[in-house]
Motif scaffolding. Structure first.
Motif, short mmCIF file in Angstrom:
data_model
loop_
_atom_site.label_atom_id
_atom_site.label_comp_id
_atom_site.label_asym_id
_atom_site.label_seq_id
_atom_site.Cartn_x
_atom_site.Cartn_y
_atom_site.Cartn_z
N MET A 234 0.84 -1.21 0.00
CA MET A 234 0.00 0.00 0.00
C MET A 234 0.87 1.26 0.00
SD MET A 234 -3.07 1.15 2.58
CE MET A 234 -4.25 0.00 1.83
N ALA A 235 1.98 1.22 0.72
CA ALA A 235 2.89 2.37 0.72
C ALA A 235 3.47 2.61 -0.68
CB ALA A 235 4.01 2.13 1.73
N ARG A 236 3.82 1.52 -1.37
CA ARG A 236 4.34 1.66 -2.74
C ARG A 236 3.31 2.30 -3.65
NH1 ARG A 236 4.43 -0.79 -7.80
NH2 ARG A 236 2.68 -2.11 -7.22
N ARG A 237 2.07 1.84 -3.56
CA ARG A 237 1.02 2.39 -4.43
C ARG A 237 0.73 3.84 -4.09
NH1 ARG A 237 -3.24 -2.76 -4.58
NH2 ARG A 237 -1.78 -4.23 -5.60
N ALA A 238 0.82 4.18 -2.82
CA ALA A 238 0.60 5.58 -2.43
C ALA A 238 1.68 6.48 -3.03
CB ALA A 238 0.59 5.70 -0.90
N GLN A 251 14.50 -3.72 -4.00
CA GLN A 251 14.11 -4.77 -4.94
C GLN A 251 12.62 -4.72 -5.28
OE1 GLN A 251 16.24 -5.11 -2.37
NE2 GLN A 251 17.47 -6.98 -2.53
N THR A 252 11.80 -4.26 -4.32
CA THR A 252 10.35 -4.29 -4.54
C THR A 252 9.86 -3.18 -5.46
OG1 THR A 252 9.86 -2.92 -2.58
CG2 THR A 252 10.02 -5.32 -2.26
N VAL A 253 10.71 -2.18 -5.72
CA VAL A 253 10.30 -1.08 -6.60
C VAL A 253 11.24 -0.94 -7.79
CG1 VAL A 253 9.08 0.24 -4.82
CG2 VAL A 253 11.56 0.55 -5.12
N ALA A 258 12.83 1.52 -12.93
CA ALA A 258 13.27 1.33 -14.32
C ALA A 258 12.30 1.95 -15.31
CB ALA A 258 13.44 -0.16 -14.60
N ALA A 259 11.01 1.91 -14.97
CA ALA A 259 9.99 2.46 -15.88
C ALA A 259 9.79 3.96 -15.69
CB ALA A 259 8.67 1.73 -15.66
N ARG A 261 8.37 5.39 -13.15
CA ARG A 261 7.19 5.69 -12.34
C ARG A 261 7.56 6.21 -10.95
NH1 ARG A 261 5.65 0.81 -14.96
NH2 ARG A 261 6.37 -0.41 -13.16
N LEU A 262 8.74 5.77 -10.46
CA LEU A 262 9.26 6.25 -9.18
C LEU A 262 10.71 6.68 -9.38
CD1 LEU A 262 7.88 3.60 -6.65
CD2 LEU A 262 7.08 5.95 -6.96
N VAL A 263 11.11 7.69 -8.62
CA VAL A 263 12.47 8.23 -8.71
C VAL A 263 13.18 7.97 -7.39
CG1 VAL A 263 13.86 10.29 -9.06
CG2 VAL A 263 11.68 10.02 -10.30
N PRO A 264 14.34 7.30 -7.40
CA PRO A 264 15.08 7.06 -6.15
C PRO A 264 15.84 8.30 -5.71
CG PRO A 264 16.29 6.13 -7.99
CD PRO A 264 15.00 6.67 -8.56
N MET A 265 15.98 8.43 -4.38
CA MET A 265 16.68 9.59 -3.82
C MET A 265 17.52 9.14 -2.64
SD MET A 265 13.38 12.13 -3.73
CE MET A 265 12.39 10.79 -3.10
#
Length: 312
Positions: A234-238, A251-253, A258-259, A261-265
Motif C-alpha cells: 500500500m505504501a508503494r502504491r501511495a 528490490q520491490t520497486v 526502471a519504468a 514511475r518512481l524516482v530514487p533519492m
C-alpha cells in the motif's frame, strides 16, 4: 501418571503380554526380537514392580496366575492400541506427512513460497502447509510455528538461519509528479520538511523511523506525512499516486524505478542490511515434512531442481 507406567515399563508390560498370550518365553522372545534371557529379566522386573507373581514357570511350561490372567485381560487391548499408535507416529519419520506451520513476511512469501506451492503439493500429498503471512515479528516457538521467513536482523540468536537472498537496502522514492510539486530532499534530514508515506510494524504503536547510514554509523529520521500504513505494498502504491515519499526495499520497486514511475533519492545514505532468511528452532530430530519444506525453499532460492521424492 502411575509410576508403574513410566520409563521402560512399557517394554516390560509388552513383554508380559507377549508371554501371557503365547505361554512360551522362547516364542515370545522370537516375536519381540529379543533373547529369551532378556525377556525373562523384563518379565521378572515387571513382577517385582507390581509386587505380585503373574506367571508360574517350570522347565517345561508357563502358566498365568489368577492375578496374571486378570491383568492380561485388562492390558492386552491397551498394549495393542499403544503399539498401533506408535507405529503410526513412526511413519512420520519414514515419509513426509503432517502439518508444517510457517510464518512469513509477505514479500518473502511471494518470492520463496508461492513459486513452490504447486510442485510441493504434488510431491508431498500428505503434507499440509499452514502459512501465516504478516510483517509482525513474533516468537516462532511461542506462536506454534515450525519455521519462518524474515529479514536477518530480527531473527532470534538461538535459531538456525538459512540465507535465501542477497543483502537488501531501503531507498527513498517518490513519483515525478510529487517531486515537481514539492522538490527533492538533498539529505535524509530534509525529509522532515516533506510529506512521507509512513509505515508501522504490525503490532507496534509508533511508525518506523527511517534509517540511514553516514560516516560509519546508522542514524534515524522520524518523518511525518499524511498517511500511515502497515502494508508495504500500500505504501508503494501511495507513492505511485504522488501522495508522498515512501521508503521501500529497493528490490520491490526496481520495476517502477526502471519504468520511471518512481524516482530514487538519497541513495548515498542507503546502506545494505541482512536480507531474507529461512529460520527454525534447533532440533535433534527434524520431522520429514519440515525437512521437505526447508529443502524446497532452499532449492527455490538457489534455482536448484530437487529430485522427486521416492514413492511412499
Amino acid at each position: 501418571m502411575d509410576p508403574l507406567l513410566s520409563g521402560s515399563d512399557y517394554n516390560q508390560l509388552r513383554a508380559f503380554v507377549a508371554v501371557g498370550d503365547l505361554l512360551s518365553f522362547s516364542r515370545a522372545a522370537e516375536m519381540l526380537g529379543v533373547s529369551p534371557s532378556a525377556l525373562s529379566q523384563m518379565v521378572r522386573g515387571f513382577e517385582e514392580r507390581v509386587g505380585v507373581r503373574l506367571l508360574n514357570r517350570t522347565t517345561r511350561s508357563v502358566a498365568l496366575t489368577d492375578a496374571g490372567e486378570n491383568l492380561l485381560h485388562r492390558v492386552r487391548p491397551v498394549v495393542a492400541e499403544l503399539s498401533q499408535a506408535i507405529g503410526q507416529v513412526r511413519r512420520y519419520r519414514e515419509r513426509p506427512a503432517g502439518t508444517v506451520r510457517i510464518h512469513a513476511f509477505r514479500s518473502a512469501a511471494e518470492s520463496f513460497i508461492q513459486p513452490i506451492l504447486a510442485a510441493f503439493a504434488e510431491s508431498y500429498p500428505d503434507v499440509v502447509l499452514d502459512i501465516t503471512l504478516g510483517d509482525e515479528v513474533i516468537d516462532i516457538v511461542a506462536g506454534g510455528f515450525d519455521a519462518a521467513i524474515r529479514i536477518g536482523e530480527v531473527i532470534e540468536r538461538d535459531m538456525v538461519a538459512v540465507r535465501l537472498g542477497p543483502a537488501m537496502r531501503q531507498v527513498a522514492v517518490a513519483s515525478p509528479a510529487y517531486l515537481a510539486a514539492h522538490g527533492r530532499p538533498e539529505h535524509p534530514r530534509d525529509l522532515v520538511q516533506h510529506r512521507c508515506v509512513r509505515w508501522r510494524w504490525p503490532g507496534r504503536a509508533t511508525p518506523y523511523a527511517w534509517e540511514f547510514f553516514e560516516d560509519g554509523s546508522w542514524f534515524s529520521v522520524a518523518v511525518d506525512g499524511p498517511l500511515i500504513v502497515n502494508d508495504k505494498e500500500m505504501a508503494r502504491r501511495a507513492a505511485l499516486q504522488g501522495i508522498g515519499i515512501a521508503f521501500p526495499v529497493e528490490q520491490t520497486v526496481a520495476g517502477d524505478i526502471a519504468a520511471g514511475r518512481l524516482v530514487p533519492m538519497l541513495e548515498r545514505w542507503s546502506a545494505t542490511f541482512p536480507g531474507l532468511f529461512l529460520c527454525y528452532p534447533q532440533q535433534r530430530q527434524m520431522a520429514p515434512a519440515l525437512r521437505a519444506f526447508i529443502d524446497a525453499v532452499k532449492a527455490a532460492a538457489t534455482g536448484t531442481v530437487l529430485p522427486a521424492p521416492a514413492p511412499g
